[in-house]
Structures are given as structure tokens and as C-alpha cells.
Motif scaffolding. Structure first.
Motif, PDB file in Angstrom:
ATOM      1  N   LYS A  21      11.428  -5.066   4.342  1.00 45.18           N
ATOM      2  CA  LYS A  21      10.457  -5.186   4.095  1.00 45.18           C
ATOM      3  C   LYS A  21      10.175  -6.341   2.572  1.00 45.18           C
ATOM      4  O   LYS A  21       9.576  -6.303   1.903  1.00 45.18           O
ATOM      5  CB  LYS A  21      10.101  -3.556   3.683  1.00 45.18           C
ATOM      6  CG  LYS A  21       9.155  -3.123   4.754  1.00 45.18           C
ATOM      7  CD  LYS A  21       9.075  -1.786   3.889  1.00 45.18           C
ATOM      8  CE  LYS A  21       8.395  -0.238   5.235  1.00 45.18           C
ATOM      9  NZ  LYS A  21       8.562   0.929   4.364  1.00 45.18           N
ATOM     10  N   ASP A  22      11.166  -6.363   2.638  1.00 41.48           N
ATOM     11  CA  ASP A  22      11.548  -7.427   1.950  1.00 41.48           C
ATOM     12  C   ASP A  22      11.350  -9.056   1.927  1.00 41.48           C
ATOM     13  O   ASP A  22      12.108  -9.721   1.528  1.00 41.48           O
ATOM     14  CB  ASP A  22      13.092  -7.447   1.389  1.00 41.48           C
ATOM     15  CG  ASP A  22      13.907  -6.480   0.527  1.00 41.48           C
ATOM     16  OD1 ASP A  22      12.802  -6.009  -0.759  1.00 41.48           O
ATOM     17  OD2 ASP A  22      15.067  -5.798   0.165  1.00 41.48           O
ATOM     18  N   ILE A  63       8.396 -10.807  -0.097  1.00 42.96           N
ATOM     19  CA  ILE A  63       7.816 -11.484  -0.752  1.00 42.96           C
ATOM     20  C   ILE A  63       9.169 -11.963  -1.684  1.00 42.96           C
ATOM     21  O   ILE A  63       9.580 -11.619  -2.140  1.00 42.96           O
ATOM     22  CB  ILE A  63       6.682 -10.678  -1.812  1.00 42.96           C
ATOM     23  CG1 ILE A  63       7.461  -9.829  -2.438  1.00 42.96           C
ATOM     24  CG2 ILE A  63       6.139 -10.135  -0.610  1.00 42.96           C
ATOM     25  CD1 ILE A  63       6.603  -9.208  -3.685  1.00 42.96           C
ATOM     26  N   CYS A 106       3.785 -14.402   0.560  1.00 41.97           N
ATOM     27  CA  CYS A 106       4.156 -13.523   1.178  1.00 41.97           C
ATOM     28  C   CYS A 106       5.626 -14.572   2.025  1.00 41.97           C
ATOM     29  O   CYS A 106       4.846 -16.029   3.305  1.00 41.97           O
ATOM     30  CB  CYS A 106       3.270 -12.791   2.738  1.00 41.97           C
ATOM     31  SG  CYS A 106       3.927 -12.101   4.118  1.00 41.97           S
ATOM     32  N   TYR A 122      -2.707  -8.981  -4.817  1.00 43.01           N
ATOM     33  CA  TYR A 122      -1.297  -8.040  -4.526  1.00 43.01           C
ATOM     34  C   TYR A 122      -0.618  -6.482  -5.225  1.00 43.01           C
ATOM     35  O   TYR A 122      -0.994  -5.616  -4.390  1.00 43.01           O
ATOM     36  CB  TYR A 122      -0.207  -9.266  -4.931  1.00 43.01           C
ATOM     37  CG  TYR A 122       1.394  -8.348  -4.691  1.00 43.01           C
ATOM     38  CD1 TYR A 122       1.684  -8.118  -4.249  1.00 43.01           C
ATOM     39  CD2 TYR A 122       2.008  -7.871  -5.566  1.00 43.01           C
ATOM     40  CE1 TYR A 122       3.499  -7.437  -3.411  1.00 43.01           C
ATOM     41  CE2 TYR A 122       3.165  -7.102  -6.129  1.00 43.01           C
ATOM     42  CZ  TYR A 122       3.683  -6.824  -4.483  1.00 43.01           C
ATOM     43  OH  TYR A 122       5.232  -6.166  -4.920  1.00 43.01           O
ATOM     44  N   ARG A 134       1.068  -4.476   2.103  1.00 42.02           N
ATOM     45  CA  ARG A 134       0.962  -5.233   3.673  1.00 42.02           C
ATOM     46  C   ARG A 134       0.081  -6.646   3.094  1.00 42.02           C
ATOM     47  O   ARG A 134      -0.524  -6.836   2.412  1.00 42.02           O
ATOM     48  CB  ARG A 134       0.866  -4.648   4.508  1.00 42.02           C
ATOM     49  CG  ARG A 134      -0.442  -4.038   4.957  1.00 42.02           C
ATOM     50  CD  ARG A 134      -0.399  -3.581   6.432  1.00 42.02           C
ATOM     51  NE  ARG A 134      -0.421  -2.261   6.078  1.00 42.02           N
ATOM     52  CZ  ARG A 134       0.479  -1.670   6.518  1.00 42.02           C
ATOM     53  NH1 ARG A 134       1.571  -2.136   7.570  1.00 42.02           N
ATOM     54  NH2 ARG A 134       1.064  -0.741   6.107  1.00 42.02           N
ATOM     55  N   CYS A 135       0.469  -7.366   3.676  1.00 40.90           N
ATOM     56  CA  CYS A 135       0.212  -8.399   3.699  1.00 40.90           C
ATOM     57  C   CYS A 135      -0.820  -9.008   4.554  1.00 40.90           C
ATOM     58  O   CYS A 135      -1.219  -8.167   5.745  1.00 40.90           O
ATOM     59  CB  CYS A 135       0.807  -9.780   4.750  1.00 40.90           C
ATOM     60  SG  CYS A 135      -0.015 -11.648   4.407  1.00 40.90           S
ATOM     61  N   TRP A 137       4.894  -5.025   2.919  1.00 49.66           N
ATOM     62  CA  TRP A 137       5.819  -5.113   1.808  1.00 49.66           C
ATOM     63  C   TRP A 137       6.511  -3.875   1.251  1.00 49.66           C
ATOM     64  O   TRP A 137       6.196  -2.559   1.459  1.00 49.66           O
ATOM     65  CB  TRP A 137       4.857  -5.159   0.250  1.00 49.66           C
ATOM     66  CG  TRP A 137       3.768  -6.621   0.824  1.00 49.66           C
ATOM     67  CD1 TRP A 137       4.992  -7.792   2.003  1.00 49.66           C
ATOM     68  CD2 TRP A 137       3.025  -7.508   0.299  1.00 49.66           C
ATOM     69  NE1 TRP A 137       3.371  -8.575   2.316  1.00 49.66           N
ATOM     70  CE2 TRP A 137       2.686  -8.469   0.611  1.00 49.66           C
ATOM     71  CE3 TRP A 137       1.809  -7.150  -0.450  1.00 49.66           C
ATOM     72  CZ2 TRP A 137       1.928  -9.189   1.049  1.00 49.66           C
ATOM     73  CZ3 TRP A 137       1.142  -7.330  -0.683  1.00 49.66           C
ATOM     74  CH2 TRP A 137       0.753  -8.737   0.067  1.00 49.66           C
ATOM     75  N   ASN A 138       7.898  -4.524   0.849  1.00 46.54           N
ATOM     76  CA  ASN A 138       9.059  -3.025   0.622  1.00 46.54           C
ATOM     77  C   ASN A 138       7.778  -2.305  -1.600  1.00 46.54           C
ATOM     78  O   ASN A 138       8.065  -2.597  -1.939  1.00 46.54           O
ATOM     79  CB  ASN A 138      10.357  -3.862  -0.271  1.00 46.54           C
ATOM     80  CG  ASN A 138      11.127  -2.344  -0.926  1.00 46.54           C
ATOM     81  OD1 ASN A 138      10.599  -1.036  -0.936  1.00 46.54           O
ATOM     82  ND2 ASN A 138      11.911  -2.857  -0.470  1.00 46.54           N
ATOM     83  N   CYS A 198       9.195  -2.749  -4.334  1.00 47.63           N
ATOM     84  CA  CYS A 198       9.098  -3.007  -5.850  1.00 47.63           C
ATOM     85  C   CYS A 198       8.554  -3.285  -6.784  1.00 47.63           C
ATOM     86  O   CYS A 198       8.747  -3.505  -7.970  1.00 47.63           O
ATOM     87  CB  CYS A 198       7.904  -4.446  -5.361  1.00 47.63           C
ATOM     88  SG  CYS A 198       9.374  -5.256  -3.723  1.00 47.63           S
TER      89      CYS A 198
END
Length: 111
Positions: free
Chosen positions: A22-23, A25, A65, A77, A82-83, A90-91, A94
Motif C-alpha cells: 500500500k505504500d 504515494i 499515486c 487526498y 485509495r486512488c 493507500w497505506n 500514513c
């Protein structure tokens, strides 16, 4: 293609510090206008301190992304997990580092 700086380990912007599935970005740092996968990559490559994005600057495009290379405003964001273009998640971890990138409203605990 938008360049991503730092200790990037693959084409989806993962770095030596954060490289789970998930990393994906990268963050444009206000202080140097460069995309890095994380604050640690920035610290290793630059000779200046990190400047956080102020709340009134959240309309700036500053999130990339790593999967599809779509750029997002900070505001957008922060509303997503997610995108919206490619659908990759996404993680959520973060969020622990938001204070290093984004200005918090006083006493709210949120950017």
C-alpha cells in the motif's frame, strides 16, 4: 513523467523506508517542490528542514499515486483511502505522519 526523489525501490514510489503493497504515494514537499516517498527520504537528500503545507494551501497539487501517476490536491487526498483513478488502496498508516506534511487545526487532531 513526474520525478520522485529519494531512496525509491520500485516504479510505484515505494522506498527503502516504506515498501508495503500500500505504500504507493509520493508527497510534494512544500519546501523544495520535489516529490519524495516519505519524510525520511527527504531528510536524507535535502539540507533544509521540512515545511508543512498550511491549511489554506490544501488546494495545491501535492500527492502522486505511484501506480497510475495521477496527482491530487492535498484536500482531495485527505478525503480518500485509495486512488480514484486506478483504485489502488493507500497505506492508512500514513496518517501517523500527517503532522510532518500538513498543518493541523488547533486541538482537532486532524489536518
Amino acid at each position: 513523467m513526474v520525478p520522485v526523489y529519494g531512496a525509491v525501490v520500485d516504479s510505484q514510489t515505494r522506498c527503502k523506508h516504506y515498501h508495503t503493497k500500500k505504500d504507493i504515494i509520493a508527497i510534494k514537499f512544500k519546501c523544495c517542490n520535489k516529490y519524495y516517498p516519505c519524510y525520511r527520504c527527504h531528510e536524507e537528500c535535502e539540507d533544509h528542514p521540512i515545511s508543512v503545507w498550511k491549511k489554506e494551501e490544501f488546494g495545491e497539487t501535492a500527492i502522486l499515486c505511484g501506480v497510475c501517476r495521477t496527482e491530487y490536491t492535498i484536500h482531495r487526498y485527505l478525503q480518500m483511502d485509495r486512488c480514484s483513478h486506478c483504485g489502488f488502496q493507500w497505506n492508512e498508516g500514513c496518517k501517523k505522519h500527517y503532522h510532518l506534511y500538513f498543518q493541523f487545526e488547533e486541538n482537532s487532531g486532524r489536518p
